[in-house]
Design an enzyme around this catalytic site. Structure first.
Site, PDB file in Angstrom:
ATOM      1  N   LYS A 153     -28.742 -18.071 -11.492  1.00 34.04           N
ATOM      2  CA  LYS A 153     -28.339 -17.112 -12.518  1.00 34.04           C
ATOM      3  C   LYS A 153     -29.569 -16.967 -13.595  1.00 34.04           C
ATOM      4  O   LYS A 153     -30.063 -16.016 -13.927  1.00 34.04           O
ATOM      5  CB  LYS A 153     -27.167 -17.432 -13.347  1.00 34.04           C
ATOM      6  CG  LYS A 153     -25.886 -17.416 -12.300  1.00 34.04           C
ATOM      7  CD  LYS A 153     -24.728 -17.750 -13.056  1.00 34.04           C
ATOM      8  CE  LYS A 153     -24.717 -19.036 -13.954  1.00 34.04           C
ATOM      9  NZ  LYS A 153     -24.680 -20.104 -12.931  1.00 34.04           N
ATOM     10  N   ARG A 172     -18.714 -29.962 -12.390  1.00 29.47           N
ATOM     11  CA  ARG A 172     -19.278 -28.468 -12.895  1.00 29.47           C
ATOM     12  C   ARG A 172     -18.474 -27.525 -11.833  1.00 29.47           C
ATOM     13  O   ARG A 172     -18.209 -26.274 -12.115  1.00 29.47           O
ATOM     14  CB  ARG A 172     -20.588 -28.313 -13.120  1.00 29.47           C
ATOM     15  CG  ARG A 172     -21.183 -29.000 -14.338  1.00 29.47           C
ATOM     16  CD  ARG A 172     -22.671 -29.215 -14.285  1.00 29.47           C
ATOM     17  NE  ARG A 172     -23.458 -28.238 -14.371  1.00 29.47           N
ATOM     18  CZ  ARG A 172     -24.363 -28.182 -13.848  1.00 29.47           C
ATOM     19  NH1 ARG A 172     -25.210 -29.151 -13.379  1.00 29.47           N
ATOM     20  NH2 ARG A 172     -25.321 -26.965 -13.930  1.00 29.47           N
ATOM     21  N   ARG A 197     -32.314 -32.068 -16.171  1.00 31.98           N
ATOM     22  CA  ARG A 197     -30.939 -31.887 -17.017  1.00 31.98           C
ATOM     23  C   ARG A 197     -30.104 -33.209 -16.855  1.00 31.98           C
ATOM     24  O   ARG A 197     -29.641 -33.672 -15.609  1.00 31.98           O
ATOM     25  CB  ARG A 197     -30.252 -30.452 -16.916  1.00 31.98           C
ATOM     26  CG  ARG A 197     -30.992 -29.414 -17.437  1.00 31.98           C
ATOM     27  CD  ARG A 197     -30.333 -28.208 -17.132  1.00 31.98           C
ATOM     28  NE  ARG A 197     -29.085 -27.996 -17.164  1.00 31.98           N
ATOM     29  CZ  ARG A 197     -28.273 -26.945 -16.747  1.00 31.98           C
ATOM     30  NH1 ARG A 197     -29.216 -25.880 -16.663  1.00 31.98           N
ATOM     31  NH2 ARG A 197     -27.275 -26.697 -16.682  1.00 31.98           N
ATOM     32  N   ARG A 215     -17.023 -17.860 -19.450  1.00 35.09           N
ATOM     33  CA  ARG A 215     -16.823 -18.925 -18.786  1.00 35.09           C
ATOM     34  C   ARG A 215     -15.185 -19.105 -18.496  1.00 35.09           C
ATOM     35  O   ARG A 215     -14.792 -19.886 -17.582  1.00 35.09           O
ATOM     36  CB  ARG A 215     -17.160 -20.314 -19.162  1.00 35.09           C
ATOM     37  CG  ARG A 215     -18.487 -20.543 -19.165  1.00 35.09           C
ATOM     38  CD  ARG A 215     -19.126 -20.535 -17.959  1.00 35.09           C
ATOM     39  NE  ARG A 215     -19.654 -21.892 -17.349  1.00 35.09           N
ATOM     40  CZ  ARG A 215     -21.272 -21.990 -17.698  1.00 35.09           C
ATOM     41  NH1 ARG A 215     -21.892 -21.037 -18.080  1.00 35.09           N
ATOM     42  NH2 ARG A 215     -21.664 -23.142 -17.176  1.00 35.09           N
ATOM     43  N   ARG A 262     -33.964 -29.472  -9.459  1.00 34.81           N
ATOM     44  CA  ARG A 262     -34.388 -28.825 -10.316  1.00 34.81           C
ATOM     45  C   ARG A 262     -35.113 -29.385 -11.310  1.00 34.81           C
ATOM     46  O   ARG A 262     -34.423 -30.748 -11.730  1.00 34.81           O
ATOM     47  CB  ARG A 262     -33.024 -28.097 -10.969  1.00 34.81           C
ATOM     48  CG  ARG A 262     -33.575 -27.285 -12.059  1.00 34.81           C
ATOM     49  CD  ARG A 262     -32.427 -26.558 -12.681  1.00 34.81           C
ATOM     50  NE  ARG A 262     -31.181 -27.090 -13.066  1.00 34.81           N
ATOM     51  CZ  ARG A 262     -30.119 -26.332 -13.283  1.00 34.81           C
ATOM     52  NH1 ARG A 262     -30.178 -24.920 -13.435  1.00 34.81           N
ATOM     53  NH2 ARG A 262     -28.851 -27.033 -13.596  1.00 34.81           N
TER      54      ARG A 262
HETATM   55  P1  AP5 Z   1     -31.201 -21.698 -11.601  1.00 31.31           P
HETATM   56  O1  AP5 Z   1     -31.712 -20.347 -11.908  1.00 31.31           O
HETATM   57  O2  AP5 Z   1     -31.320 -22.830 -12.858  1.00 31.31           O
HETATM   58  O3  AP5 Z   1     -29.416 -21.726 -11.575  1.00 31.31           O
HETATM   59  P2  AP5 Z   1     -28.325 -21.303 -12.598  1.00 31.31           P
HETATM   60  O4  AP5 Z   1     -27.284 -20.528 -11.818  1.00 31.31           O
HETATM   61  O5  AP5 Z   1     -28.808 -20.748 -13.899  1.00 31.31           O
HETATM   62  O6  AP5 Z   1     -27.879 -22.691 -12.704  1.00 31.31           O
HETATM   63  P3  AP5 Z   1     -27.283 -23.569 -14.310  1.00 31.31           P
HETATM   64  O7  AP5 Z   1     -27.089 -24.844 -13.628  1.00 31.31           O
HETATM   65  O8  AP5 Z   1     -28.303 -23.296 -15.315  1.00 31.31           O
HETATM   66  O9  AP5 Z   1     -25.784 -22.852 -14.375  1.00 31.31           O
HETATM   67  P4  AP5 Z   1     -24.744 -23.296 -15.276  1.00 31.31           P
HETATM   68  O10 AP5 Z   1     -23.857 -22.072 -15.258  1.00 31.31           O
HETATM   69  O11 AP5 Z   1     -23.904 -24.418 -14.613  1.00 31.31           O
HETATM   70  O12 AP5 Z   1     -25.384 -23.809 -16.479  1.00 31.31           O
HETATM   71  P5  AP5 Z   1     -25.490 -23.520 -17.871  1.00 31.31           P
HETATM   72  O13 AP5 Z   1     -26.704 -23.840 -18.529  1.00 31.31           O
HETATM   73  O14 AP5 Z   1     -24.971 -22.044 -18.110  1.00 31.31           O
HETATM   74  O15 AP5 Z   1     -31.598 -22.295 -10.513  1.00 31.31           O
HETATM   75  C1  AP5 Z   1     -31.013 -23.617  -9.834  1.00 31.31           C
HETATM   76  C2  AP5 Z   1     -32.322 -24.240  -9.104  1.00 31.31           C
HETATM   77  O16 AP5 Z   1     -32.484 -23.419  -8.049  1.00 31.31           O
HETATM   78  C3  AP5 Z   1     -33.582 -24.193 -10.030  1.00 31.31           C
HETATM   79  O17 AP5 Z   1     -34.501 -25.224  -9.329  1.00 31.31           O
HETATM   80  C4  AP5 Z   1     -34.447 -22.986  -9.323  1.00 31.31           C
HETATM   81  O18 AP5 Z   1     -36.025 -23.193  -9.408  1.00 31.31           O
HETATM   82  C5  AP5 Z   1     -33.793 -22.975  -7.896  1.00 31.31           C
HETATM   83  N1  AP5 Z   1     -33.550 -21.467  -7.253  1.00 31.31           N
HETATM   84  C6  AP5 Z   1     -33.181 -20.396  -8.103  1.00 31.31           C
HETATM   85  N2  AP5 Z   1     -33.101 -19.498  -7.116  1.00 31.31           N
HETATM   86  C7  AP5 Z   1     -33.394 -19.981  -6.071  1.00 31.31           C
HETATM   87  C8  AP5 Z   1     -33.697 -18.958  -4.879  1.00 31.31           C
HETATM   88  N3  AP5 Z   1     -33.198 -17.699  -4.667  1.00 31.31           N
HETATM   89  N4  AP5 Z   1     -34.176 -19.930  -3.792  1.00 31.31           N
HETATM   90  C9  AP5 Z   1     -34.297 -21.187  -4.055  1.00 31.31           C
HETATM   91  N5  AP5 Z   1     -34.331 -21.803  -5.022  1.00 31.31           N
HETATM   92  C10 AP5 Z   1     -33.996 -21.146  -5.949  1.00 31.31           C
HETATM   93  O19 AP5 Z   1     -24.227 -24.552 -18.506  1.00 31.31           O
HETATM   94  C11 AP5 Z   1     -24.330 -25.733 -18.730  1.00 31.31           C
HETATM   95  C12 AP5 Z   1     -23.251 -26.489 -19.689  1.00 31.31           C
HETATM   96  O20 AP5 Z   1     -23.435 -25.936 -20.878  1.00 31.31           O
HETATM   97  C13 AP5 Z   1     -21.886 -26.142 -18.962  1.00 31.31           C
HETATM   98  O21 AP5 Z   1     -21.500 -27.052 -18.255  1.00 31.31           O
HETATM   99  C14 AP5 Z   1     -21.034 -26.445 -20.339  1.00 31.31           C
HETATM  100  O22 AP5 Z   1     -21.049 -27.631 -20.630  1.00 31.31           O
HETATM  101  C15 AP5 Z   1     -21.893 -25.687 -21.447  1.00 31.31           C
HETATM  102  N6  AP5 Z   1     -21.782 -24.254 -21.604  1.00 31.31           N
HETATM  103  C16 AP5 Z   1     -22.550 -23.266 -21.336  1.00 31.31           C
HETATM  104  N7  AP5 Z   1     -21.986 -21.949 -21.445  1.00 31.31           N
HETATM  105  C17 AP5 Z   1     -20.985 -22.178 -21.831  1.00 31.31           C
HETATM  106  C18 AP5 Z   1     -19.716 -21.283 -21.976  1.00 31.31           C
HETATM  107  N8  AP5 Z   1     -19.781 -20.020 -22.215  1.00 31.31           N
HETATM  108  N9  AP5 Z   1     -18.385 -22.123 -22.315  1.00 31.31           N
HETATM  109  C19 AP5 Z   1     -18.502 -23.465 -22.555  1.00 31.31           C
HETATM  110  N10 AP5 Z   1     -19.505 -24.264 -22.282  1.00 31.31           N
HETATM  111  C20 AP5 Z   1     -20.402 -23.680 -21.767  1.00 31.31           C
END
Ligand code: AP5
Length: 210
Positions: free
Chosen positions: A15, A168, A157, A90, A124
């Protein structure tokens, strides 16, 4: 083309990678609640100190904290013409709250096999300064361990540790996945196959936004 966009999908689905490029193409801000929370943790703000433990464990941060930062961010002038929300909503309460203060044009669901996300997350690296995302096998930095944009030392991370990833994925299945039905009923949902190269996925996302 839609301009008020939500990206939904499990951790590691890509994403953030897609949001950075699609938001740039559309000229709308990429609003990642995860990035905003990580910046607060790094700066040790009161919000960051409250959020840190939940995030490291892979749990959701309490709604009232996240809603406050989201309200503030959506009120900034650059979000008036549209936005790309990455990581929000979420759960059902957050989706209801978003619906109260903004119209949403399109919700994109990233569909991907759990074993692929586990591999992607274990490889990552991220830049703590500009939030750029790398992958040791599929998108390595030009200089090992350093951000291509600002030379900052890249980090893993804390929530990419195996046990936090398991939590997660469970939290996504239990609390976030029900939003797919919520948005399908409202005729806003498009699903995108998130396997394949970033360019292939980006082409699918663009089509889904038309
Ligand atoms: P990446 O693009 O980083 O994936 P992502 O889907 O963004 O993964 P996240 O882990 O950031 O999502 P998340 O929703 O768990 O985390 P968030 O920061 O929102 O890609 C992943 C890897 O794959 C990278 O190495 C990339 O290079 C590679 N890649 C990407 N596309 C590829 C492809 N096509 N082919 C090959 N490789 C590829 O949330 C983190 C924490 O914050 C949560 O757990 C929670 O504690 C808190 N939080 C955030 N938002 C909220 C909310 N709204 N409510 C409550 N808590 C929240």
């Amino acid at each position: 083309m839609a301009h008020r966009i939500v990206f939904l999908g499990p951790p590691g689905a890509g994403k953030g990678t897609q949001a950075a490029r699609i938001a740039k193409e559309l000229g709308v801000p990429h609003l990642s609640t995860g990035d905003i929370l990580r910046a607060a943790v790094a700066a040790k703000t009161p919000l960051g100190l409250r959020a840190e433990g939940y995030m490291a464990a892979g749990a959701l941060v309490p709604d009232e904290l996240v809603l406050e930062i989201l309200h503030e961010r959506l009120e900034q002038p650059d979000a008036r013409g549209g936005y790309l929300l990455d990581g929000f909503p979420r759960n059902h309460a957050q989706a209801e709250e978003l619906g109260k203060f903004s119209h949403v044009d399109r919700v994109i669901s990233f569909e991907i096999a759990p074993e692929v996300v586990v591999r992607r997350l274990s490889e990552r690296l991220t830049c703590p300064k500009c939030h750029a995302v790398y992958n040791l096998s599929t998108n390595p930095p030009k200089v090992p361990g350093r951000c291509d944009h600002d030379g900052t030392e890249l980090v893993q991370r804390p929530d990419d540790r195996a046990e936090a990833v398991t939590t997660r994925l469970k939290v996504y299945a239990e609390q976030t996945a029900p939003l797919l039905e919520y948005y399908r009923k409202r005729h806003l949902l498009r699903t995108v196959d998130a396997h394949g190269s970033p360019d292939e996925v980006a082409a699918r996302v663009r089509r889904a936004l038309e």
